[in-house]
Design a protein around this motif. Structure first.
Motif, PDB file in Angstrom:
ATOM      1  N   GLY A 149       0.840  -1.194   0.000  1.00 57.26           N
ATOM      2  CA  GLY A 149       0.000   0.000   0.000  1.00 57.26           C
ATOM      3  C   GLY A 149       0.874   1.243   0.000  1.00 57.26           C
ATOM      4  N   PRO A 150       0.310   2.374  -0.403  1.00 56.31           N
ATOM      5  CA  PRO A 150       1.112   3.591  -0.535  1.00 56.31           C
ATOM      6  C   PRO A 150       1.503   4.203   0.814  1.00 56.31           C
ATOM      7  CG  PRO A 150      -1.201   4.080  -0.859  1.00 56.31           C
ATOM      8  CD  PRO A 150      -1.115   2.581  -0.716  1.00 56.31           C
ATOM      9  N   ALA A 151       2.646   4.895   0.830  1.00 54.59           N
ATOM     10  CA  ALA A 151       3.003   5.726   1.979  1.00 54.59           C
ATOM     11  C   ALA A 151       2.020   6.890   2.027  1.00 54.59           C
ATOM     12  CB  ALA A 151       4.430   6.231   1.835  1.00 54.59           C
ATOM     13  N   GLY A 152       2.070   7.635   3.118  1.00 52.39           N
ATOM     14  CA  GLY A 152       1.179   8.797   3.216  1.00 52.39           C
ATOM     15  C   GLY A 152       0.627   8.908   4.609  1.00 52.39           C
ATOM     16  N   HIS A 165       6.904   5.078   4.169  1.00 45.58           N
ATOM     17  CA  HIS A 165       7.341   4.045   3.226  1.00 45.58           C
ATOM     18  C   HIS A 165       6.154   3.218   2.746  1.00 45.58           C
ATOM     19  CE1 HIS A 165      11.587   4.688   4.287  1.00 45.58           C
ATOM     20  NE2 HIS A 165      11.138   4.874   5.506  1.00 45.58           N
ATOM     21  N   PRO A 166       6.140   2.818   1.459  1.00 46.70           N
ATOM     22  CA  PRO A 166       5.099   1.899   0.992  1.00 46.70           C
ATOM     23  C   PRO A 166       5.127   0.618   1.827  1.00 46.70           C
ATOM     24  CG  PRO A 166       6.333   2.777  -0.876  1.00 46.70           C
ATOM     25  CD  PRO A 166       7.063   3.210   0.365  1.00 46.70           C
ATOM     26  N   SER A 186      -1.864   2.398   4.731  1.00 47.99           N
ATOM     27  CA  SER A 186      -1.253   1.720   3.578  1.00 47.99           C
ATOM     28  C   SER A 186      -1.965   0.394   3.318  1.00 47.99           C
ATOM     29  CB  SER A 186       0.256   1.507   3.797  1.00 47.99           C
ATOM     30  OG  SER A 186       0.491   0.485   4.736  1.00 47.99           O
ATOM     31  N   ALA A 203      -5.639   0.922   1.892  1.00 54.29           N
ATOM     32  CA  ALA A 203      -5.730   1.431   0.519  1.00 54.29           C
ATOM     33  C   ALA A 203      -5.755   0.302  -0.519  1.00 54.29           C
ATOM     34  CB  ALA A 203      -4.548   2.362   0.237  1.00 54.29           C
TER      35      ALA A 203
END
Lengths: 348, 348
Positions: free
Chosen positions: B169-172, B177-178, B188, B191
């Motif tokens: 899943g994406p970082a954010g 980090h993913p 993460s 998502a």
């Protein structure tokens, strides 16, 4: 600080509430009126409340009353509080006004911190009368802690009635009231030229401090229990000698610096570092809030020197697995100071 | 920040010391070179060092190396450190640079705080190969904690070799980090549109968090022990249901707000206050650093709602004598949210 609130909050409730539950609580006389007035006058909307451990149980009732009488939101400081040295500066940043109860102001503080002294209701006269029979001199130094200072005049009268002149040392340094002592400050007692002291209060730490800081006889009178006793500093001195002896084997020392604003002695810590390094010891500076045994254990220190409150090394010694010395004791260890006369650690 | 120091401190010692004791320590790969370079370049004379509990034992060795290679004085943060949320902002004020080891940067921080990630040496490939036999789907979400993120590519390769597509899943938000998850943040994982997750790491809390935040099957692979297991969230859900049931009898709630910069949710605390007061409960805001059972006991709270790290309510429940709820659980208690689906507390 926010803009002044509407008076809605305060007008909802009468200024004098007949069923106010604060007043005499847990044996202390809590006068909240000055705080209530200050909140109203300043227009504070969010108020911090910091209360020492012995009064913590009253925190909800005090919070309730402040909100009821002013409409302000109250945030209670939940961390332990051991003195004015322990002001919750983090909470000061979150609130318009912070009331710190139970201690007299100490040193530089955030401008929105307000110290509210709290008087213990307990009368001192009976116990001082009893103590006068144990005193040997006609002229004694009288010392107490903050919650009894307002009753010292009565104590002096009782001594006079027993033919004893009681003297109060001057305020100054870390103390605000004549005759007041702190666990870390005995300047009021040391300023007196007497051969004997009467300490009025609870616990052994303060009278032991007076005995060690002055080298004189100390009689202690506890208004809570009515007990009178003479302080014998020898058992503690033996324990401290033992702690220094145990630290002889240590090669790695943690030098503890407190985060608490009134206990932070950074340059003393650096002096201790220098002394230790000059003797070939490995010295590490460690900065922390509450000094608990597991903190030191995780670091793997073989011994520690605490530049925080002297009670940590002296009063909490049994909690720690490694020897924790005061700065003067470390000086004894590295032969920079003689063991006698024992130098009690005080904060300037 | 002080002016640049003379190069005396650094020239005394070689840049590359053959007997450097840091490197592989306690199973982690510690790369101190970036820190050493940054201290030299910035001319920092006093450096803070904050280290999570699992690496605390290395603090003295790291401190020793920094001083030896740069001449800078090091102050070690001695308080417990549980995450990037727990940055020692008080120590930041005392030093030129503070190195926080073992966690990825989180949110707004003092400008002199530097986060140094620490990679666990443990290889993931064996344990991921073993886990692939327990996975039921050909397409799984893969998640881990900060100390393993640098090895995720290798893990995905192993899965591919077993015919499984692993998705990160994406970082954010709170993760950098993913594939990274935090105890308080599963964005993460959420998502991803998958039916199954593989969590690589130690302990039950993070995979339980994934299971509860996504409602999907989670297989966990522990690189430290080599153990593979499937997460069963039911025992924890039963305990949480029990905690809410016990809180039904409470009339007086402490709403806990953390002092830790990345755990402070003031407006959520106020929302909880409003909800409780609307239901006729007595609610009190309590601000504190480390949330320990005796703090709540001294206040006399009958129950608490913790707006700090979700682990306090969920992982430390057995320590507390009173029920401590997460904010979504309190919403269930006051009938503002249904019990199902169980809402796991995350920090935005």
């Amino acid at each position: 600080m926010d803009s002044p609130p509407s008076t809605a909050g305060s007008s909802r409730k009468p200024l004098r509430d007949p069923d106010r539950e604060i007043g005499n609580i847990l044996g202390y006389n809590l006068k909240l009126d000055p705080a209530i007035e200050m909140i109203r006058r300043s227009g504070a909307r969010r108020v911090g409340l910091q209360i020492p451990e012995g009064l913590k149980r009253a925190a909800f009732a005090i919070s309730r009353q402040i909100t009821r009488e002013t409409g302000a939101e109250v945030i209670i400081s939940g961390d332990p509080c051991y003195g004015a040295c322990d002001l919750d500066v983090s909470l000061c940043r979150e609130v318009d006004l912070l009331f710190h109860l139970g201690h007299a102001e100490l040193g530089e503080c955030p401008s929105n911190a307000v110290f509210l002294e709290v008087e213990m209701i307990e009368d001192l006269r009976d116990v001082v009368g009893k103590a006068s029979e144990k005193l040997k001199s006609g002229r004694v130094g009288v010392a107490t802690t903050i919650q009894h200072v307002h009753k010292l005049e009565g104590a002096l009268q009782v001594l006079r009635a027993h033919g004893i002149e009681g003297l109060l040392g001057p305020a100054g340094g870390r103390t605000l009231h004549p005759g007041q002592v702190l666990g870390c400050c005995y300047s009021s007692a040391k300023a007196l030229d007497v051969d004997e002291y009467l300490f009025i209060g609870t616990g052994q730490f303060h009278p032991l401090g007076i005995a060690l800081a002055t080298g004189k006889r100390v009689v202690t009178a506890d208004p809570a229990t009515g007990e009178i006793s003479e302080i014998d500093p020898d058992p503690m001195l033996r324990r401290r000698f033992g702690a220094i002896a145990r630290a002889e084997d240590a090669k790695t020392f943690a030098v503890l610096i407190s985060k608490k604003p009134g206990q932070k002695r950074m340059s003393l810590a650096q002096h201790i570092m220098d002394l230790g390094e000059a003797k070939g010891l490995e010295m590490f500076l460690v900065y922390l809030d509450n000094i608990e045994p597991d903190r030191l254990q995780n670091l793997g220190a073989e011994a520690a020197v605490s530049t925080a409150c002297p009670r940590i090394a002296l009063d909490d010694a049994a909690k720690f697995k490694i020897p924790v010395l005061t700065p003067p004791e470390f000086e004894v260890l590295v032969r920079e100071r003689p063991w006698e006369p024992y130098r009690f650690d005080e904060i300037q």
